[in-house]
Design a protein around this motif. Sequence first.
Motif, PDB file in Angstrom:
ATOM      1  N   VAL A 190      33.223  49.132  30.758  1.00  0.00           N
ATOM      2  CA  VAL A 190      32.438  48.378  31.711  1.00  0.00           C
ATOM      3  C   VAL A 190      33.054  47.190  32.459  1.00  0.00           C
ATOM      4  O   VAL A 190      32.807  47.100  33.726  1.00  0.00           O
ATOM      5  CB  VAL A 190      30.844  48.004  31.214  1.00  0.00           C
ATOM      6  CG1 VAL A 190      30.152  47.282  31.991  1.00  0.00           C
ATOM      7  CG2 VAL A 190      30.238  49.132  30.425  1.00  0.00           C
ATOM      8  N   TYR A 191      33.756  46.451  31.777  1.00  0.00           N
ATOM      9  CA  TYR A 191      34.367  45.513  32.421  1.00  0.00           C
ATOM     10  C   TYR A 191      35.422  46.213  33.391  1.00  0.00           C
ATOM     11  O   TYR A 191      35.449  45.514  34.686  1.00  0.00           O
ATOM     12  CB  TYR A 191      35.222  44.701  31.385  1.00  0.00           C
ATOM     13  CG  TYR A 191      36.387  43.843  31.777  1.00  0.00           C
ATOM     14  CD1 TYR A 191      36.106  42.365  32.385  1.00  0.00           C
ATOM     15  CD2 TYR A 191      37.736  44.212  31.854  1.00  0.00           C
ATOM     16  CE1 TYR A 191      37.282  41.677  32.715  1.00  0.00           C
ATOM     17  CE2 TYR A 191      38.645  43.377  32.366  1.00  0.00           C
ATOM     18  CZ  TYR A 191      38.615  42.069  32.772  1.00  0.00           C
ATOM     19  OH  TYR A 191      39.593  41.489  33.461  1.00  0.00           O
ATOM     20  N   PHE A 192      36.477  47.233  33.152  1.00  0.00           N
ATOM     21  CA  PHE A 192      36.996  47.530  34.262  1.00  0.00           C
ATOM     22  C   PHE A 192      36.330  48.123  35.316  1.00  0.00           C
ATOM     23  O   PHE A 192      36.669  47.898  36.542  1.00  0.00           O
ATOM     24  CB  PHE A 192      37.958  48.945  33.303  1.00  0.00           C
ATOM     25  CG  PHE A 192      38.628  49.691  34.396  1.00  0.00           C
ATOM     26  CD1 PHE A 192      39.653  49.327  35.025  1.00  0.00           C
ATOM     27  CD2 PHE A 192      37.959  51.040  34.702  1.00  0.00           C
ATOM     28  CE1 PHE A 192      40.270  50.159  35.948  1.00  0.00           C
ATOM     29  CE2 PHE A 192      38.657  51.597  35.900  1.00  0.00           C
ATOM     30  CZ  PHE A 192      39.850  51.242  36.224  1.00  0.00           C
ATOM     31  N   VAL A 193      35.260  48.880  35.013  1.00  0.00           N
ATOM     32  CA  VAL A 193      34.682  49.285  36.385  1.00  0.00           C
ATOM     33  C   VAL A 193      34.184  48.434  37.130  1.00  0.00           C
ATOM     34  O   VAL A 193      34.445  48.562  38.393  1.00  0.00           O
ATOM     35  CB  VAL A 193      33.425  50.519  35.828  1.00  0.00           C
ATOM     36  CG1 VAL A 193      32.846  50.959  37.234  1.00  0.00           C
ATOM     37  CG2 VAL A 193      34.186  51.711  35.050  1.00  0.00           C
ATOM     38  N   LEU A 194      33.766  47.380  36.780  1.00  0.00           N
ATOM     39  CA  LEU A 194      32.879  46.120  37.481  1.00  0.00           C
ATOM     40  C   LEU A 194      33.979  45.426  38.221  1.00  0.00           C
ATOM     41  O   LEU A 194      33.871  45.395  39.620  1.00  0.00           O
ATOM     42  CB  LEU A 194      32.272  45.322  36.421  1.00  0.00           C
ATOM     43  CG  LEU A 194      31.630  43.850  37.056  1.00  0.00           C
ATOM     44  CD1 LEU A 194      30.688  44.258  38.299  1.00  0.00           C
ATOM     45  CD2 LEU A 194      31.120  42.985  36.239  1.00  0.00           C
ATOM     46  N   VAL A 195      35.251  45.182  37.625  1.00  0.00           N
ATOM     47  CA  VAL A 195      36.361  44.492  38.225  1.00  0.00           C
ATOM     48  C   VAL A 195      36.988  45.530  39.291  1.00  0.00           C
ATOM     49  O   VAL A 195      37.221  44.806  40.445  1.00  0.00           O
ATOM     50  CB  VAL A 195      36.960  43.812  37.316  1.00  0.00           C
ATOM     51  CG1 VAL A 195      38.489  43.197  37.979  1.00  0.00           C
ATOM     52  CG2 VAL A 195      36.589  43.015  36.363  1.00  0.00           C
ATOM     53  N   GLU A 196      37.239  46.456  38.935  1.00  0.00           N
ATOM     54  CA  GLU A 196      37.949  47.457  39.920  1.00  0.00           C
ATOM     55  C   GLU A 196      36.933  47.666  41.063  1.00  0.00           C
ATOM     56  O   GLU A 196      37.547  47.808  42.403  1.00  0.00           O
ATOM     57  CB  GLU A 196      38.092  49.135  39.302  1.00  0.00           C
ATOM     58  CG  GLU A 196      38.757  50.059  40.393  1.00  0.00           C
ATOM     59  CD  GLU A 196      40.095  49.988  40.547  1.00  0.00           C
ATOM     60  OE1 GLU A 196      40.666  50.704  41.319  1.00  0.00           O
ATOM     61  OE2 GLU A 196      40.575  48.592  39.998  1.00  0.00           O
ATOM     62  N   VAL A 197      35.630  47.775  41.203  1.00  0.00           N
ATOM     63  CA  VAL A 197      34.723  47.743  41.987  1.00  0.00           C
ATOM     64  C   VAL A 197      34.646  46.626  42.835  1.00  0.00           C
ATOM     65  O   VAL A 197      34.840  46.568  44.215  1.00  0.00           O
ATOM     66  CB  VAL A 197      33.343  48.076  41.620  1.00  0.00           C
ATOM     67  CG1 VAL A 197      32.452  47.880  43.078  1.00  0.00           C
ATOM     68  CG2 VAL A 197      33.157  49.666  41.225  1.00  0.00           C
ATOM     69  N   LEU A 198      34.661  45.497  42.370  1.00  0.00           N
ATOM     70  CA  LEU A 198      34.841  44.166  43.045  1.00  0.00           C
ATOM     71  C   LEU A 198      36.376  44.109  43.695  1.00  0.00           C
ATOM     72  O   LEU A 198      36.299  43.579  44.796  1.00  0.00           O
ATOM     73  CB  LEU A 198      34.719  43.128  42.040  1.00  0.00           C
ATOM     74  CG  LEU A 198      33.056  42.781  41.666  1.00  0.00           C
ATOM     75  CD1 LEU A 198      33.165  42.104  40.336  1.00  0.00           C
ATOM     76  CD2 LEU A 198      32.211  42.403  42.562  1.00  0.00           C
ATOM     77  N   LEU A 199      37.435  44.543  43.360  1.00  0.00           N
ATOM     78  CA  LEU A 199      38.784  44.517  43.785  1.00  0.00           C
ATOM     79  C   LEU A 199      38.533  45.043  45.034  1.00  0.00           C
ATOM     80  O   LEU A 199      39.232  44.840  46.088  1.00  0.00           O
ATOM     81  CB  LEU A 199      39.549  44.898  42.808  1.00  0.00           C
ATOM     82  CG  LEU A 199      41.190  45.215  43.329  1.00  0.00           C
ATOM     83  CD1 LEU A 199      41.754  44.042  43.627  1.00  0.00           C
ATOM     84  CD2 LEU A 199      41.947  46.059  42.534  1.00  0.00           C
ATOM     85  N   ALA A 200      37.956  46.580  45.065  1.00  0.00           N
ATOM     86  CA  ALA A 200      38.126  47.219  46.161  1.00  0.00           C
ATOM     87  C   ALA A 200      37.215  46.850  47.239  1.00  0.00           C
ATOM     88  O   ALA A 200      37.509  46.900  48.487  1.00  0.00           O
ATOM     89  CB  ALA A 200      37.566  48.750  45.626  1.00  0.00           C
ATOM     90  N   ILE A 201      36.142  46.059  47.206  1.00  0.00           N
ATOM     91  CA  ILE A 201      35.342  45.581  48.106  1.00  0.00           C
ATOM     92  C   ILE A 201      35.921  44.128  48.560  1.00  0.00           C
ATOM     93  O   ILE A 201      36.192  44.347  49.857  1.00  0.00           O
ATOM     94  CB  ILE A 201      33.796  44.876  47.283  1.00  0.00           C
ATOM     95  CG1 ILE A 201      33.099  46.255  46.847  1.00  0.00           C
ATOM     96  CG2 ILE A 201      33.173  44.048  48.373  1.00  0.00           C
ATOM     97  CD1 ILE A 201      31.734  45.630  46.117  1.00  0.00           C
ATOM     98  N   PHE A 202      36.701  43.402  47.896  1.00  0.00           N
ATOM     99  CA  PHE A 202      37.240  42.106  48.318  1.00  0.00           C
ATOM    100  C   PHE A 202      38.280  42.635  49.151  1.00  0.00           C
ATOM    101  O   PHE A 202      38.846  41.857  49.890  1.00  0.00           O
ATOM    102  CB  PHE A 202      37.618  41.031  47.345  1.00  0.00           C
ATOM    103  CG  PHE A 202      36.335  40.387  47.038  1.00  0.00           C
ATOM    104  CD1 PHE A 202      35.689  39.280  47.857  1.00  0.00           C
ATOM    105  CD2 PHE A 202      35.271  40.950  45.981  1.00  0.00           C
ATOM    106  CE1 PHE A 202      34.749  38.616  47.708  1.00  0.00           C
ATOM    107  CE2 PHE A 202      34.118  40.120  45.882  1.00  0.00           C
ATOM    108  CZ  PHE A 202      33.835  38.967  46.951  1.00  0.00           C
ATOM    109  N   ALA A 203      39.036  43.623  48.639  1.00  0.00           N
ATOM    110  CA  ALA A 203      40.332  44.165  49.378  1.00  0.00           C
ATOM    111  C   ALA A 203      40.078  44.616  50.897  1.00  0.00           C
ATOM    112  O   ALA A 203      40.974  44.373  51.677  1.00  0.00           O
ATOM    113  CB  ALA A 203      41.005  45.401  48.621  1.00  0.00           C
ATOM    114  N   PHE A 204      38.893  44.958  51.077  1.00  0.00           N
ATOM    115  CA  PHE A 204      38.657  45.338  52.355  1.00  0.00           C
ATOM    116  C   PHE A 204      37.645  44.136  53.079  1.00  0.00           C
ATOM    117  O   PHE A 204      37.903  44.122  54.305  1.00  0.00           O
ATOM    118  CB  PHE A 204      37.642  46.625  52.482  1.00  0.00           C
ATOM    119  CG  PHE A 204      38.475  47.701  52.191  1.00  0.00           C
ATOM    120  CD1 PHE A 204      39.059  48.456  53.368  1.00  0.00           C
ATOM    121  CD2 PHE A 204      38.642  48.267  51.003  1.00  0.00           C
ATOM    122  CE1 PHE A 204      39.716  49.706  53.076  1.00  0.00           C
ATOM    123  CE2 PHE A 204      39.281  49.382  50.614  1.00  0.00           C
ATOM    124  CZ  PHE A 204      39.715  50.043  51.846  1.00  0.00           C
TER     125      PHE A 204
END
Length: 228
Positions: A97-111
């Motif tokens: 769950v931690y991984f999915v949450l952080v990966e989604v946030l990373l993708a959002i902030f990368a853009f």
Amino acid sequence: MASLLFWAAALLALIFASNLVSRYRTKQSPFYLWWSISFFLYVIAFGMEALTVSSNWNSVFEYQLYIIGSAGLVGAMSVGTTYLAFPKSKVAVGYAVYFVLVEVLLAIFAFVSPPVLHGSWAALNAGKNAIVGTTQIFYLLLAAVGGPIVIIGALWSWWKTRRYYNLLIALGALVPSSAGTLASQGIATAIFPVMNIIGLVLIFLGYVYSRSSSQGRVSQAQHQARGA
């Protein structure tokens, strides 16, 4: 030449990912699913490297995809490792769950906060001066946490069991990481894609042999129990 090697690495990662998907569909073991995700993210990262190695990182979009893939592949790999170590524990579920949450946030902030591309290809490939701000925080939360879990977990398992496949996994993670560090300093840049391929193969073999060995030990124990 470097571009062809990265394309070869991407193709190899795709083949390995397909193999792991097949294993997951047969065994329904969660670690196969996460390792499959990791290798698919390898495909993205290697593909972006192949597209840019000859012309530098001129496209922000390609670099954004690279950020998501390169950080995510380490994180997904470490989730699979956690599931292998704690197959029936809430620890693995919580970390997933931690991984999915952080990966989604990373993708959002990368853009949301696009990286500023300046510097050599190798330096940018290592994230220097480009991955900054909130994006950098989420990137580190994946790479800096996931990397040690994979390497230390593999070395610890080897120390406890003396099973050689653990060393394959640890070495497979260390080889490209070390090569990337050297390349970011302008050292041994020519062999960087080759080291990525070597690392990829070592990790895949470690994963395959780890499960085969585990199944062999279970079968042997069951046979001995029936004999008793």
